[in-house]
Design a protein around this motif. Structure first.
Motif, short mmCIF file in Angstrom:
data_model
loop_
_atom_site.label_atom_id
_atom_site.label_comp_id
_atom_site.label_asym_id
_atom_site.label_seq_id
_atom_site.Cartn_x
_atom_site.Cartn_y
_atom_site.Cartn_z
N ALA A 556 2.86 -3.86 -0.82
CA ALA A 556 1.81 -3.34 -1.08
C ALA A 556 1.69 -1.76 -1.02
N THR A 557 1.01 -1.15 -2.05
CA THR A 557 1.07 0.29 -1.94
C THR A 557 -0.86 0.63 -2.18
N ARG A 558 -1.11 1.27 -1.06
CA ARG A 558 -2.36 1.92 -1.21
C ARG A 558 -3.04 2.95 -1.94
N GLY A 561 -9.15 3.47 -2.69
CA GLY A 561 -10.06 2.45 -3.11
C GLY A 561 -9.41 1.14 -3.89
N SER A 562 -8.22 1.13 -3.98
CA SER A 562 -7.30 0.22 -4.55
C SER A 562 -6.14 -0.11 -3.79
N VAL A 563 -5.53 -1.26 -4.18
CA VAL A 563 -4.14 -1.43 -3.70
C VAL A 563 -3.37 -2.09 -5.00
N LEU A 627 -4.22 -2.19 5.39
CA LEU A 627 -3.19 -1.40 5.12
C LEU A 627 -2.90 -0.44 5.64
N LEU A 628 -3.43 -0.18 7.03
CA LEU A 628 -3.19 1.08 7.81
C LEU A 628 -2.54 0.60 8.85
#
Length: 784
Positions: A556-558, A561-563, A627-628
């Protein structure tokens, strides 16, 4: 902790329908539609692939009334194996009887006068009215029985019953040595577990079980003349909490050895399946368990304990005449227990420091007229070889036995690449190819976070399959010296039999095809199309193979507001997914390109073959919080640090599941590439502590540390990579909290940039080490 599915879920992975899956083109997204409408093909289920297969018309239907004919004890033995396999995997009860005066049915014949192409060759002919399996030797007939079992389609309790497709097969192995090595010294397996592995080897048409029975961490074979070898050498106190009773604080030894009666039973069980057991008694290194039992065997004469650390230890046998007599007495009992041609004497990783430092050893070298320690090891090996030859046996050892010279009758097992095998063959020695880079099964097989502990680097299913045992650079006249190929499982990190199975299967299937099938008949994509059927057989026969090669992983790449989510299956099987939380099925969307999704998002995905999911669907949930966070498996290793990445298990609790950590033991450092720090006010690190249970011998100088500034060291955080400025320095406590972990938090200066965050533990904290479990970025204000 291991993030793996339960055994119950594993049993649901593959339906019986995959047994009918056929060749259908490359395994990629473009062919997904074709692979799910495959037409049955008799070749689709066979592993290893045979030399020659010609499909016919029709099929032979089986039921409990189907006669199975076998004339003579050897033919009946093969027929009974077929019947037992069919009963377990397909619910089919078949009775084996004499073939006299009976027509039709299934016939097993030994025709000693016919030329099938060797003693392990066989032929199969299946027609709608009759089936015949024939060979010139019981070995070949047994392998024919295995292939016939693999051809079975259907189930006795389902509509259509069980059938065999009409087919003609002529088959013979490429190599005479098709081996698997199990290390029972580091971790011990029960007799029943050994037999389960022997059964699986036989069904893969493997014929050599190399049994590693002695090492620094354990002596696992009863020697009646020297009972302390097993009684003392067979027990160690594990490092850390794993060796302590939490209630009393008393030591908890890890013990186990095989009695001579048990060994005879195992050898006979293997022989019934045409497997030869090759025992390994390791000399002159890997000797600490023996020296712990009898200190006079060591160079120093001092009492030592059975080793509870991994790596390369420096304890050697001495070279006194009394020690040679001791080892010859040991080998005399070993020869009586193992009737096969070969006895393995190890010879690997014998660090010569003790010999070099010993005045007595140096004096013995002068007495013997030996120039150096390499010549002394050669003398040691030659002494063992003379003893074995006098008893009609042949010596085999790891490729280090080439150093200093080797008798021409000795056989070399090439593990440090293929170069030792090439050199040995050129010197006229027989060779078994078993390079660690392609055939060590304790190496991780995927980059999944669900992999159990294992060695550094990776040996994938494809690497095992594509290994070519005969080096193209080896002269044609020397290629006859390549006896075959072998995969090895060292068990430092395989604490349970479940882990043994995970490491071995399905990579053993790839080895089997490399060892059996002609080079020009091997084709990796075709093997992958047949692999699901093999996985179903594993489960039917009580084996729990690895599921990680069949998982769907998500990268996943953040964005703001989306991924962006990239899905992948380690073996390249087509992936289907859903975005509404439902179970993906054969009609779900097929993954073709990265998905751009608004947050929060849930992706459920599974790899498919033949319209069947190959593993339970993986659920990946993405939101601002997830995602963090990066776990140790998701973090990288720091560059230019002499890294040796290991996947290590915690030392406790004494029983049950333990946490697992990725750590570079040469330099305890982790890297979060391109960390997005916009709006981030702090960083939180969860870390654990485990024993530092490694001996590195001459690699020890490669272990480096940042200097510590406080009593117990610090966690240093750097931005811009591991050479960048420090943005936080957090002192470490004397010990972790009661649960074995600590949580550290450091403020960060918010920035709009992405940066490589480097996290390093300072100082030499042995006999323990800090390991990172996860890192969390903490926002100071809501993110857009």
């Amino acid at each position: 902790m291991i993030r793996a599915c339960s055994p119950l879920l594993r049993t649901l992975l593959i339906g019986l329908a995959v047994l009918l899956a056929a060749a259908c083109g490359p395994l990629d997204a473009a062919s997904a539609g074709a692979e799910e409408t495959a037409v049955p093909d008799p070749a689709a289920a066979l592993v290893p692939a045979p030399v020659s297969l010609r499909a016919g018309d029709g099929r032979f239907a089986l039921s409990a009334a189907t006669p199975v004919h076998a004339e003579g004890a050897d033919a009946a033995a093969a027929a009974r194996h077929f019947a037992a396999y069919a009963a377990r995997s397909h619910g089919l009860a078949l009775e084996v009887g004499s073939g006299q005066g009976r027509a039709g049915g299934i016939r097993f014949d030994i025709d000693a006068g016919a030329d099938f192409g060797g003693p392990e060759a066989y032929a199969i002919e299946v027609a709608p009215e009759t089936v015949r399996v024939s060979a010139a030797d019981p070995r070949g007939l047994f392998y024919g029985a295995v292939t016939l079992w693999q051809l079975l389609q259907g189930d006795a309790d389902r509509t259509g019953g069980v059938a065999l497709p009409a087919v003609r097969i002529q088959d013979a192995p490429r190599f005479g040595w098709r081996g698997f090595m199990l290390d029972s010294a580091r971790h011990f397996q029960s007799v029943e577990e050994i037999k389960q592995l022997l059964d699986a080897m036989a069904r893969h048409k493997l014929n050599v079980f190399h049994w590693h029975l002695t090492d620094d961490q354990g002596w696992r074979i009863e020697i009646r003349r020297y009972p302390r070898l097993a009684e003392v050498g067979g027990c160690r106190i594990p490092a850390g909490d794993g060796g302590v009773d939490p209630g009393t604080g008393a030591p908890v030894p890890y013990c186990g050895y095989y009695t001579q009666a048990q060994i005879r039973d195992i050898v006979a069980y293997a022989a019934e399946r045409h497997i030869t057991v090759v025992p390994e008694i390791d000399v002159p290194g890997h000797a600490q368990a023996a020296v712990a039992a009898y200190p006079e065997l060591g160079v120093t004469g001092e009492q030592v304990e059975v080793l509870n650390e991994w790596g390369v230890n420096q304890t050697l046998f001495n070279v006194e005449e009394s020690t040679f007599e001791f080892l010859e007495n040991v080998l005399a009992e070993v020869v009586e227990l193992f009737p096969g041609t070969y006895i393995h004497v190890g010879g690997d990783e014998a660090v010569k420091d003790q010999w070099q430092a010993s005045e007595r050893v140096q004096a013995r070298m002068r007495e013997l007229g030996l120039a150096d320690e390499a010549a002394l090891q050669s003398h040691f090996i030659k002494r063992m070889e003379r003893f074995l030859v006098a008893r009609g046996r042949r010596l085999i050892g790891w490729d280090e036995i080439l150093e200093g010279g080797l008798p021409p009758e000795a056989t070399v097992m090439s593990w440090r690449g293929i170069e030792g095998g090439i050199e040995a063959a050129r010197q006229g020695h027989d060779v078994v190819m078993t390079p660690s880079s392609e055939l060590y099964l304790d190496y991780l097989q995927t980059d999944s976070p669900n992999e159990p502990p294992g060695r550094p680097a990776m040996v994938t299913l494809e690497q095992v399959y594509r290994f070519e045992p005969v080096p193209p650079g080896l002269e044609a006249e020397r290629r006859m010296h390549v006896l075959g190929v072998q995969a090895n499982l060292w068990t430092e990190h395989a604490r349970t039999f479940e882990r043994v199975q995970h490491h071995v299967f399905p990579r053993l299937a790839a080895l089997a095809e490399t060892a059996w099938t002609p080079a020009d008949r091997r084709e990796y994509d075709g093997f992958l199309r047949r692999l699901p059927a093999q996985m179903q057989r594993y489960r039917a026969m009580g084996i729990e193979p690895a599921t990680t090669p069949f998982e769907v992983l998500a990268d996943a790449t953040r964005n703001r507001g989306s991924v962006t989510v990239a899905l992948r299956n380690p073996l390249g099987y087509p992936v289907r997914y859903t975005l509404d939380g439902s179970e993906p099925g054969p009609g779900s969307a097929i993954y073709r390109a990265p998905l751009d999704l608004a947050l929060p998002a849930t992706v459920r995905a599974a790899a498919f073959h033949g319209g069947v999911a190959l593993a339970p669907a993986a659920t990946h949930v993405f939101d601002d919080a997830s995602l963090l966070v990066r776990t140790d498996e998701q973090l990288g290793t720091c560059p230019d640090t002499g890294r040796l990445l290991l996947r290590l298990e915690d030392d406790g609790p004494l029983h049950g599941e333990r946490a697992i950590f990725n750590v570079t033991i040469f330099y305890p450092c982790w890297l979060w590439p391109e960390a997005d720090l916009e709006g981030i006010a702090a960083l939180e690190v969860r870390a654990g502590r485990i024993p530092y249970y490694f001996q590195l011998a001459h690699d020890e100088p490669n272990r480096k540390f940042l200097p510590a500034s406080t009593a117990h060291g610090e966690l240093v955080v750097q931005s811009g990579g591991c050479q960048g400025p420090r943005v936080a320095t957090l002192p470490l406590p004397a010990k972790p909290d009661a649960d074995g972990f600590i949580t550290l938090r450091a403020p960060l200066t918010p920035t709009a940039d992405r940066t490589d965050l480097c996290l390093t533990f300072t100082g030499d904290t042995r006999p323990t080490m800090w390991v990172l479990d996860r890192v969390r970025l903490l926002p100071g204000r809501p993110r857009p």
